[in-house]
Write an enzyme that holds these catalytic residues in place. Structure first.
Site, PDB file in Angstrom:
ATOM      1  N   CYS A 197       0.819  -1.215   0.000  1.00  0.00           N
ATOM      2  CA  CYS A 197       0.000   0.000   0.000  1.00  0.00           C
ATOM      3  C   CYS A 197       0.852   1.263   0.000  1.00  0.00           C
ATOM      4  O   CYS A 197       0.677   2.152  -0.828  1.00  0.00           O
ATOM      5  CB  CYS A 197      -0.935   0.002   1.205  1.00  0.00           C
ATOM      6  SG  CYS A 197      -1.984   1.471   1.281  1.00  0.00           S
ATOM      7  N   CYS A 231      -1.395   1.654  -3.036  1.00  0.00           N
ATOM      8  CA  CYS A 231      -2.417   2.696  -2.820  1.00  0.00           C
ATOM      9  C   CYS A 231      -1.858   4.110  -2.800  1.00  0.00           C
ATOM     10  O   CYS A 231      -2.373   5.001  -3.484  1.00  0.00           O
ATOM     11  CB  CYS A 231      -3.151   2.461  -1.492  1.00  0.00           C
ATOM     12  SG  CYS A 231      -3.435   0.752  -1.038  1.00  0.00           S
ATOM     13  N   LYS A 285       0.085   5.276  -6.066  1.00  0.00           N
ATOM     14  CA  LYS A 285      -0.909   5.271  -7.145  1.00  0.00           C
ATOM     15  C   LYS A 285      -1.855   6.457  -7.008  1.00  0.00           C
ATOM     16  O   LYS A 285      -2.159   7.136  -7.996  1.00  0.00           O
ATOM     17  CB  LYS A 285      -1.688   3.965  -7.114  1.00  0.00           C
ATOM     18  CG  LYS A 285      -2.809   3.890  -8.149  1.00  0.00           C
ATOM     19  CD  LYS A 285      -3.729   2.725  -7.855  1.00  0.00           C
ATOM     20  CE  LYS A 285      -4.568   2.998  -6.606  1.00  0.00           C
ATOM     21  NZ  LYS A 285      -5.474   1.861  -6.286  1.00  0.00           N
ATOM     22  N   TYR A 290      -9.289  -3.611 -11.700  1.00  0.00           N
ATOM     23  CA  TYR A 290      -9.187  -2.221 -11.251  1.00  0.00           C
ATOM     24  C   TYR A 290      -7.781  -1.667 -11.406  1.00  0.00           C
ATOM     25  O   TYR A 290      -7.608  -0.482 -11.706  1.00  0.00           O
ATOM     26  CB  TYR A 290      -9.712  -2.070  -9.822  1.00  0.00           C
ATOM     27  CG  TYR A 290      -8.816  -2.604  -8.734  1.00  0.00           C
ATOM     28  CD1 TYR A 290      -7.893  -1.789  -8.109  1.00  0.00           C
ATOM     29  CD2 TYR A 290      -8.914  -3.931  -8.315  1.00  0.00           C
ATOM     30  CE1 TYR A 290      -7.075  -2.271  -7.103  1.00  0.00           C
ATOM     31  CE2 TYR A 290      -8.103  -4.422  -7.312  1.00  0.00           C
ATOM     32  CZ  TYR A 290      -7.183  -3.593  -6.709  1.00  0.00           C
ATOM     33  OH  TYR A 290      -6.364  -4.076  -5.718  1.00  0.00           O
ATOM     34  N   GLU A 322      -7.224   1.616 -13.588  1.00  0.00           N
ATOM     35  CA  GLU A 322      -6.692   2.797 -12.902  1.00  0.00           C
ATOM     36  C   GLU A 322      -5.432   3.306 -13.594  1.00  0.00           C
ATOM     37  O   GLU A 322      -5.295   4.509 -13.855  1.00  0.00           O
ATOM     38  CB  GLU A 322      -6.395   2.458 -11.446  1.00  0.00           C
ATOM     39  CG  GLU A 322      -7.634   2.305 -10.590  1.00  0.00           C
ATOM     40  CD  GLU A 322      -7.335   1.868  -9.173  1.00  0.00           C
ATOM     41  OE1 GLU A 322      -8.188   2.085  -8.296  1.00  0.00           O
ATOM     42  OE2 GLU A 322      -6.247   1.291  -8.930  1.00  0.00           O
ATOM     43  N   HIS A 349     -27.885  20.713  -1.521  1.00  0.00           N
ATOM     44  CA  HIS A 349     -28.054  21.238  -2.878  1.00  0.00           C
ATOM     45  C   HIS A 349     -27.209  22.495  -3.074  1.00  0.00           C
ATOM     46  O   HIS A 349     -27.112  23.314  -2.160  1.00  0.00           O
ATOM     47  CB  HIS A 349     -29.543  21.574  -3.095  1.00  0.00           C
ATOM     48  CG  HIS A 349     -29.843  22.109  -4.451  1.00  0.00           C
ATOM     49  ND1 HIS A 349     -29.873  21.309  -5.573  1.00  0.00           N
ATOM     50  CD2 HIS A 349     -30.113  23.376  -4.867  1.00  0.00           C
ATOM     51  CE1 HIS A 349     -30.167  22.050  -6.620  1.00  0.00           C
ATOM     52  NE2 HIS A 349     -30.312  23.320  -6.220  1.00  0.00           N
ATOM     53  N   GLU A 355     -26.616  14.592  -4.008  1.00  0.00           N
ATOM     54  CA  GLU A 355     -27.991  14.750  -3.527  1.00  0.00           C
ATOM     55  C   GLU A 355     -28.942  13.776  -4.224  1.00  0.00           C
ATOM     56  O   GLU A 355     -30.009  13.427  -3.688  1.00  0.00           O
ATOM     57  CB  GLU A 355     -28.476  16.182  -3.722  1.00  0.00           C
ATOM     58  CG  GLU A 355     -28.658  16.622  -5.160  1.00  0.00           C
ATOM     59  CD  GLU A 355     -29.139  18.069  -5.263  1.00  0.00           C
ATOM     60  OE1 GLU A 355     -30.257  18.341  -4.802  1.00  0.00           O
ATOM     61  OE2 GLU A 355     -28.380  18.898  -5.786  1.00  0.00           O
TER      62      GLU A 355
END
Length: 480
Positions: free
Chosen positions: A44, A49, A52, A179, A183, A463, A468
């Site tokens: 990681c 992680c 990256k 992934y 990525e 909003h 939302e």
């Protein structure tokens, strides 16, 4: 006096192993040692992680000048400097590794910069020749990227290699559709690399919600990533070798590439023949075709333990192997290969072994994100998986967000809820949008708590925001 040198010996200095060692020593008062043969922080922090995500941030600035001009700013396009970025990246990784070492030292954990293997149920052997005994052994050795079983696979890169490139390739072929492949396709494209992606399956991101992954595939192609599904490599050779010459010449597409030269990068340049019959030249080929637990020559077989699928250490719900004194956590068990999960497994291990509080690991309803462009955040069941187990209502909307529409951008986002028709529980939430990883962390709390669709409906919208829509979808799109 204890019959063992330590109460706990941890093999592996990644996030899971370091957390378990620190908590066992600092909170439980155990005598703990940890061995790491490479850099502290593991996949990681050092080669996953963290670097990256920093590359993701860097790549996203590519579109910023054009978007800023649409909002009235007089700003010109710039050039990305890999050398400048890489130097700063390496400095940050060095800093983080230092933090990990200090945390271990501060907790009273004795560390060994060495490879450790298991000799027996209570003994580890270090590459320095020393042997250490422990009442408990925790294996947290993680995993590694694998090259496919094909001729000349060694000529291609894997994810670990990306961070060590002296220069970026001009043209890269990424093989894979998970992934990691997607990525890095988005990252490298954002940094100015011409990216082609092959995936042998019908659609990228297998296992994720079909509607969400379809939108991401469309967005990647719209951005200029040359994505080919149902396609993989037939053969690959280094340009200049007789084998490459026998494949024939690769056509030059000046419209697409704007140049014809292929520069030396890593083990490139390479000539590739695909299953669709095309022959192409690339500076580099990047394999993102799977990972494997780091159990080779670890001594697991000597304990009488059988390795599971893909070489993973098999454990029970308490991360205990068939040898009572030996436990394993993280990617080496090939359960849910995510850093926060490994950390949770480490904490559960300490609770079970050192606090006398048997704590099974909870692998249900884990939020996760895919850092493509746009990002995908997901928690719970996909529409397809949910529909297999019960009748569900699907609430879904896709639209151009305000910021994109004002700048005449084409990018769309997706907000999707999967709801049990029987009890109204939200079984899954899927978001494709800029910042989806941030959004899904908060949505994941509600889903983990068992929130119903009506709980979402009762929540007042913020909003104007993209998110939302998660609380304003009143009518189901379909029932399946």
């Amino acid at each position: 006096m204890s019959e063992f040198d330590y109460d706990l010996f941890v093999i592996g200095g990644g996030s899971g192993g370091v957390r378990a060692a620190r908590v066992a020593a600092g909170e439980a008062g155990a005598k703990v040692a940890l061995a790491e043969e490479d850099r502290y922080g593991g996949t990681c922090v050092i080669r996953g992680c963290v670097p990256k995500k920093l590359m993701v941030f860097a790549s996203e600035y590519r579109d910023m000048p054009a978007a800023a001009r649409a909002y009235g700013w007089d700003i010109q396009d710039g050039q990305f400097d890999w050398t400048t970025f890489r130097q700063k990246l390496n400095a940050e990784l060095d800093r983080l590794e230092g933090v990990y070492r200090k945390l271990l030292a501060g907790s009273g954990v004795e560390t060994f910069d060495a490879r450790a293997t298991i000799k027996d149920a209570h003994t580890v052997t270090l590459s320095t020749g020393e042997e250490k005994t422990a009442k408990h052994i925790l294996v947290a050795t993680g995993g590694r990227p694998m090259r496919p079983d094909m001729p000349n696979a060694h000529l291609g890169m894997v994810s670990d290699d990306i961070f060590h490139l002296e220069t970026l390739p001009k043209r890269v072929l990424i093989v894979g559709g998970g992934y990691i492949a997607c990525e890095f396709a988005c990252i490298l494209h954002g940094l100015g690399v011409e990216v082609t992606q092959f995936y042998r399956g019908a659609q990228i991101l297998r296992g994720f919600d079909d509607e969400a992954r379809g939108l991401i595939a469309e967005a990647m192609s719209d951005r200029g990533i040359d994505l080919h599904t149902g396609t993989t490599i037939v053969e690959m050779h280094k340009i200049g070798t007789p084998e490459a010459e026998n494949m024939g010449e690769a056509p030059v597409d000046d419209v697409q590439y704007g140049h014809s030269e292929v520069e030396e990068t890593g083990n490139g340049p390479l000539r590739v023949k695909a299953t669709n019959g095309t022959i192409r030249d690339f500076d580099a080929v990047f394999f993102a075709t799977g990972r494997k637990p780091n159990t080779d020559d670890l001594g697991i077989e000597g304990l009488g333990l059988e390795l599971g699928r893909n070489g993973a250490i098999q454990v029970d719900e308490y991360s205990q192997t068939g040898v009572p004194s030996v436990y394993a956590i993280g990617d080496v068990t090939d359960r849910v290969n995510l850093t926060p999960v490994a950390i949770r497994e480490g904490m559960a291990f300490v609770n079970t072994v050192f606090h006398g509080n048997p704590t099974p690991v909870d692998h249900e309803l884990i939020p996760s994100a895919v850092f493509t462009q746009p990002e995908m955040g997901t928690v719970g069941l996909t529409e397809e998986a949910a529909a297999e187990q019960e009748e569900v209502e699907v609430y879904c909307t896709s639209f151009r967000p305000m910021q994109t529409a004002f700048a005449d951008g084409s990018g769309r986002v997706l907000m999707k809820l999967i709801v049990s028709k029987a009890n109204r529980t939200v079984l899954g939430c899927h978001i494709v949008a800029p910042g989806a990883g941030e959004m899904i962390q908060l949505a994941g709390i509600a889903v983990k708590m068992g929130a119903t669709k009506e709980d979402f409906d009762r929540t007042v919208a913020v909003h104007p925001t993209m998110s939302e829509e998660i609380v304003t979808m009143r009518n189901p799109t379909r029932t399946v």
